[in-house]
Design a protein around this motif. Structure first.
Motif, PDB file in Angstrom:
ATOM      1  N   VAL A 121       0.757  -1.127   0.038  1.00 24.43           N
ATOM      2  CA  VAL A 121      -0.101   0.026  -0.041  1.00 24.43           C
ATOM      3  C   VAL A 121       0.844   1.206  -0.102  1.00 24.43           C
ATOM      4  CG1 VAL A 121      -1.608   1.287   1.377  1.00 24.43           C
ATOM      5  CG2 VAL A 121      -2.101  -1.220   1.047  1.00 24.43           C
ATOM      6  N   ALA A 122       2.014   1.269   0.833  1.00 25.36           N
ATOM      7  CA  ALA A 122       2.812   2.183   1.046  1.00 25.36           C
ATOM      8  C   ALA A 122       3.402   2.763  -0.299  1.00 25.36           C
ATOM      9  CB  ALA A 122       3.868   2.144   2.036  1.00 25.36           C
ATOM     10  N   ASP A 123       3.974   1.552  -0.953  1.00 27.16           N
ATOM     11  CA  ASP A 123       4.536   1.670  -2.505  1.00 27.16           C
ATOM     12  C   ASP A 123       3.486   2.186  -3.455  1.00 27.16           C
ATOM     13  OD1 ASP A 123       6.864   1.126  -4.249  1.00 27.16           O
ATOM     14  OD2 ASP A 123       5.464  -0.291  -4.950  1.00 27.16           O
ATOM     15  N   ALA A 124       2.366   1.671  -3.412  1.00 28.83           N
ATOM     16  CA  ALA A 124       1.449   2.279  -4.516  1.00 28.83           C
ATOM     17  C   ALA A 124       0.876   3.620  -4.144  1.00 28.83           C
ATOM     18  CB  ALA A 124       0.259   1.001  -4.360  1.00 28.83           C
ATOM     19  N   GLN A 125       0.872   3.939  -2.918  1.00 25.78           N
ATOM     20  CA  GLN A 125       0.702   5.561  -2.735  1.00 25.78           C
ATOM     21  C   GLN A 125       1.727   6.301  -3.120  1.00 25.78           C
ATOM     22  OE1 GLN A 125      -2.507   6.308  -1.801  1.00 25.78           O
ATOM     23  NE2 GLN A 125      -2.535   6.298   0.445  1.00 25.78           N
ATOM     24  N   THR A 126       3.090   5.981  -2.870  1.00 26.25           N
ATOM     25  CA  THR A 126       4.251   6.911  -3.182  1.00 26.25           C
ATOM     26  C   THR A 126       4.149   6.780  -4.722  1.00 26.25           C
ATOM     27  OG1 THR A 126       5.261   6.143  -1.218  1.00 26.25           O
ATOM     28  CG2 THR A 126       6.445   6.717  -3.142  1.00 26.25           C
ATOM     29  N   ARG A 127       3.822   6.008  -5.496  1.00 25.03           N
ATOM     30  CA  ARG A 127       3.888   5.955  -6.960  1.00 25.03           C
ATOM     31  C   ARG A 127       2.942   6.732  -7.597  1.00 25.03           C
ATOM     32  NH1 ARG A 127       7.082   1.870  -9.325  1.00 25.03           N
ATOM     33  NH2 ARG A 127       7.911   0.466  -7.999  1.00 25.03           N
TER      34      ARG A 127
END
Length: 174
Positions: A121-127
């Motif tokens: 989730v954190a990676d998707a949000q950052t992207r």
């Protein structure tokens, strides 16, 4: 004397035509950049919706009614966000951002905590944040050049529509 006026007039006309060509070419490249940034943003938003559905499925698999409702809401919002047109996607994406911001708080009670899902989730949000910034930067540059008075008067932008900004919540705390 008359020949010099003609030469100066031709040189000025050539300079104006060269300027117009360069500006039109620059504007075309900016529109291409905006289109590519738009595609990257849509891909990042779609990936985040897929991650949200994965998290929703993980939450619904637990024997907790509150988490089950949380998962159902998240899956519904992910589907709504992904199926909306780009122009109408801001509100569903904002709601999904708020719900994803609550994932860590909602999963604290789960033992063991789904750390791989939280990292995803954190990676998707950052992207999404990065793609939105690139897109809005491209929109800003395109609009700045296209709205200049000489560019509008000479219609150097052609018939390309003016791109619109995409504003969503960047970070939501739990």
């Amino acid at each position: 004397m008359g020949i010099w006026i003609t030469v100066i007039g031709i040189a000025m006309a050539a300079a104006i035509l060269l300027w117009a060509y360069r500006v039109a070419h620059r504007l075309d490249r900016l529109h291409v950049r905006t289109d590519l940034a738009h595609q990257a943003l849509v891909a990042a938003l779609d990936r985040r919706a897929a991650v949200a559905r994965t998290v929703a499925a993980a939450l619904r698999s637990r024997d907790d009614t509150a988490l089950d409702e949380f998962g159902v809401d998240m899956a519904r919002l992910a589907d709504c966000a992904e199926s909306s047109s780009f122009a109408r996607r801001e509100n569903p994406e904002n709601e999904l951002s708020i719900l994803l911001g609550k994932v860590a708080a909602a999963t604290r009670e789960i033992v063991p905590p789904p750390t791989e899902l939280i990292a995803e989730v954190a990676d998707a949000q950052t992207r999404v944040v990065i793609a939105r910034r690139f897109y809005n930067d491209a929109v800003r540059d395109t609009r700045a050049l296209a709205q200049r008075r000489p560019v509008r008067l000479l219609r150097l932008g052609g018939r390309a529509p003016m791109p619109e900004y995409f504003e969503i919540i960047e970070r939501v705390g739990a």
